[in-house]
Structure formats: C-alpha cells, structure tokens
Design an enzyme around this catalytic site. Structure first.
Site, short mmCIF file in Angstrom:
data_model
loop_
_atom_site.label_atom_id
_atom_site.label_comp_id
_atom_site.label_asym_id
_atom_site.label_seq_id
_atom_site.Cartn_x
_atom_site.Cartn_y
_atom_site.Cartn_z
N SER A 173 0.83 -1.19 0.00
CA SER A 173 0.00 0.00 0.00
C SER A 173 0.87 1.25 0.00
O SER A 173 1.75 1.38 -0.82
CB SER A 173 -0.97 -0.01 1.16
N ASP A 430 -9.13 -5.79 -4.63
CA ASP A 430 -8.66 -4.65 -3.86
C ASP A 430 -9.04 -3.34 -4.53
O ASP A 430 -8.62 -3.07 -5.66
CB ASP A 430 -7.13 -4.74 -3.73
N HIS A 455 -6.00 -6.85 -0.89
CA HIS A 455 -4.96 -5.87 -0.63
C HIS A 455 -3.72 -6.49 0.01
O HIS A 455 -3.76 -7.00 1.13
CB HIS A 455 -5.54 -4.80 0.30
#
Length: 486
Positions: A173, A430, A455
């Site tokens: 991320s 995601d 994710h």
C-alpha cells in the site's frame, strides 16, 4: 460528553487496529494499509533503534530522533542480500520478516531481513507533539531519505558491502509506494523493489474506490442497493431516523439530518463492512466477500421476513463487535485535533495519516460515481475537504490540496514512475488497484494482476485457502528477485 468521546475513541481505534486505514476520520480508518497482522502473531524480535535526522533537507537543523527497526538473521549467510520491509502509517510488527512471505524469500535467498518503522508512527516518535508546525517533517520525501540513510549507514554498521549484499525493498500500500519511489529516487541504495498494492497515482477525489468495491460484491449488489435505498428513505422522516438509530445501534438518536457532515460520516461508517470485505478478503479474522454476500442475500423464499436493511444492520453489528456507532462529526474533529503523541489517535496513526492525505495525497474515497451502488454523492468530496480544514486549519483549502496532489504526482510520476527492477503485484478485489501499475512498464518492471486476491495478499504467509493464482504470483516474485540480485 465523556461517554461519547470514549465511544468515538474505542470504535475508531478498534477499527484501525483490525483493518488498517483510509482517508478521513472516525469510521474512515479501515482501509488502505496498514495490512492487518494476524491476531495470533507474537512478536519475537527485539526493538532496535537508528539515529535519524529530523529534517534531511536543512543542513542547519541537527535534531535527530530514534527510528525503530527489527532484524531477522535466522536465514542470513555471508554475502547474502538484505530484504528491507518498509512500514507505512502504523506501528511496526515483525510479522512480515518472521512469518510473512518475506521470511520465506529470506530463507530461499539466504537473506538478512529487516523491517523499518515509518517516522511519526508507532514508536518512532519524531517530535514532542503532533502540532501542525511539527507535522511539517512528516512527508514521503523525508521518509524516502530516511530509508536511503538507513541503508547506507547500516551497510557499514552491519559489516555489509554494496557489492556482495544487495538491498531489496518491500512494501504494501503506501509503503508499497515508498518501495517503488526509493528505487526511483535512490537507485544506488536498492537493487530492486516489490511494491505490493501500491496506489502510486494520487487522486484529489478517488471515486473509483467504491466502484471496485461494487464490482467485487456484484453477486449481492441487488440487496445492497435495495438496503441503501431503504436507508435513504428512512432518513427523510423522524420515524425513519428513529428506526435507523435502533437498527444500527447508534450511540445517540438521529433526530435530524441538518448536520450534513454527521450524516455523511454515518453513511460512510455504515458502508465500511462492504469496503473491508473487498479490500481485505481472505485475511484472518476478516468478514470477506463471500460472508458479506451470504449475509445480504435472502434466505429460502425470504421466509425469515427480513428486509435488505435488516440484514445490513445485522452484518454491521457483527463487524463492529457490538459497539455503538458514534457519528457525531464535531466530536470526531475534537478527537483528531489532539496533538499529544500518546493519544489513542496518535498511537493509531490517524492524526498523522489524515495530515498526509490532506498535505500530499488526497485519496478521498467518495461515492462520486454517477451510478454508485452506495448512493451518488452520499459521501461527497466536500466532506473530506471540510475535515482537512477543520482539523488542521483554514489554510487547507480545496485549491491547496489539489495542488499538493498534482505536485506529488509530478514528483513521482503517478501511474508511470521512472523505475527499473520493480514488481507491482495487485489484487482484483482490492479497491486500491485502480490507482496501481497494472501493465509492465519496461523489461525489468513487471505488473502482476492477481484475480480473486485482495490488498497486499502476496505479502502474507501462504494459507490453505490461497488461490493457485496467488501462489503462482509469489513464485513469480521470487523469480524477479533472482533477476534483481544477479
């Protein structure tokens, strides 16, 4: 008032701990990264500390702070590489270098595994408080320089050499962005990077987020849409608002909709289970896509007599662990304005991350798509812009925030960072993949699009429930690591 504040703190910190973060306040903290560490993980590595400069770009400022990191040398052999896991907007855990996929890669490549905590998060407290004046040292540029300096100085202190021990950066991320950007800005420091679920394209308004959530939940979009319409109808009358207050266990009755910011916060909070299901599907302790759709679908011939809204309320109570929902916007703002480094908001990283969104990234997840399943503009971008101004000051205007986002994209290249030797894994479920690199950029920079994955799933230890495509993706990453280390 005290009870309300405790309810706000308990719920938002619980949600943050379980699900990571997302732009905004209160309920919004479910999303982007932090990747949720399994509840049964026990930290085994001791804390280590690195003296880091507070301001890398001001030679007259000699202040430093202690930056926390972990080292796992279990698999290391002399001359092996160094696998550096970068953490983002939350407290570090040694999970990824002791049990996660990076531990497996370290074993395969005889690597030294290190995990580095981000400045201002967790125990890497950089300043006495989190006032706006002190938060100016919290930026991706400072964090990238932290990484470079850590690598260069640790290469000497750990008796490594650049020629025999190449460094590879890993991140998921926002930390995935850092992994890609450190390869872009400081290629002399890392030989390659794995940037998992990295939303490298920043957006002022991220409407596509809930578009992907809707696509991930398409099997049960009909009852979800019906529930949303039922909610909107009930919001229009006093009797309806009383029903909502009871069904969704609000901390105080919803008597009016004149406080539009509180209504936006409530709407945002109620759609959290749907977003979490898509973003973190398949992770331990998460109510995933299959469970959400099962909960939202009717029973045989709808014999139980429940409405879609009833099923939504039941699902939300399961998600919130029975805690009441405090949707009071002004109370949330007061909690976020606390500048103490020891406040629950600071420890959870919420004041810090919201500042980074307002000051660099935007990434405001709105329901701005014209045909949004969750209601067009039920959560508008103006709601998030108001938060930035109310929490940090009137200098945070729509114009200043939009300019900051444009500056960040210009600095790092958005969808097309100027990098070599990077792998960009993304999962189809995601929502953040909409801002990720989904096609190869060059011969050494690969994009991996993993169908049915969520994710950062490739960074976790292999589970019996993993799809073959996810298993194969980790094998592909290992092959790319081999190429980076040649």
């Amino acid at each position: 008032m005290i009870t309300n504040k405790l309810n706000v703190l308990l719920l938002v910190v619980t949600l943050y701990t379980l699900y990571g973060y997302c732009s905004g306040i209160g309920f919004n903290n479910y999303g982007r990264l932090r990747l949720p560490v399994p509840d049964n993980h026990i930290q085994t590595l001791p804390d280590k500390w690195f003296d880091q400069r507070l301001d890398h770009f001001n030679t007259s400022d000699s202040r430093t702070f202690k930056q926390r990191y972990f080292i796992n040398d279990k698999y290391y052999k002399t001359g092996g590489p160094v696998f550096l896991v970068l953490d983002g907007e939350g407290e570090s855990s040694d999970y990824f270098i002791t049990e996660g996929a990076i531990a497996s890669y370290a074993q395969q490549f005889n690597a030294l595994a290190i995990e580095l905590e981000h400045r201002y998060y967790g125990q890497s407290v950089a300043t006495p408080d989190l006032s706006l004046d002190n938060l100016r040292y919290l930026s991706s540029k400072q964090a990238l320089k932290d990484i470079e300096q850590f690598i260069l100085k640790s290469t000497d202190s750990l008796s490594l050499t650049n020629t025999s021990s190449k460094w590879i950066a890993f991140g998921g991320s926002y930390a995935g962005n850092l992994a890609a950007w450190v390869r872009e800005k400081y290629p002399h420091a890392v030989a390659g990077s794995v940037a998992s679920s990295a939303p490298v394209e920043d957006r002022f308004e991220f409407k596509e987020y809930f578009g992907v959530v809707e696509e991930s939940l398409k099997k049960c979009s009909k009852p979800i849409g019906e529930a949303v319409h039922q909610l909107e109808d009930l919001l229009k009358t006093p009797e309806g608002r009383q029903s909502i207050s009871k069904q969704f266990n609000l901390c105080k009755p919803l008597n009016s909709t004149t406080d539009t910011s509180s209504v936006h916060l409530l709407r945002f909070g109620l759609i959290i289970p749907f977003a979490v299901a898509a973003q973190h599907d398949g992770k331990p302790g998460i109510i995933g896509v299959q469970e959400v759709c099962k909960g939202m679908m009717t029973t045989t011939n709808d014999m139980d007599g429940s409405t879609p809204l009833d099923r939504w309320a039941k699902l939300h109570k399961q998600f919130s662990k029975g805690e009441c929902i405090d949707y009071d916007y002004n109370e949330n703002i007061r909690v976020y304005r606390n500048t103490s480094t020891t406040s629950p908001m600071a420890r959870a990283g919420m004041r810090q991350w919201t500042y980074q969104d307002c000051n660099e990234f935007g990434l405001f997840q709105t329901t701005g798509l014209p045909d949004s399943l969750f209601g067009h503009n039920a959560v508008p971008v103006d709601y998030f812009l108001k938060q930035c101004s109310d929490i940090y000051g009137k200098q945070f205007t729509p114009q200043s925030i939009q300019k900051a986002v444009q500056t960040t994209n210009a600095l790092y290249g958005g969808f097309r960072p100027n990098v070599t030797n990077v792998v960009f894994p993304n999962g189809s479920l995601d929502p953040w993949h909409a801002l990720g690199v989904l096609k190869d950029l060059n011969n050494s920079t690969r994009a991996l699009y993993i169908h049915g994955s969520s994710h950062g799933s490739d960074l976790f230890a292999q589970q019996s429930t993993d799809t073959q495509e996810l298993i194969d993706a980790r094998k592909t990453i290992a092959k790319q690591l081999q190429l980076f280390l040649q």
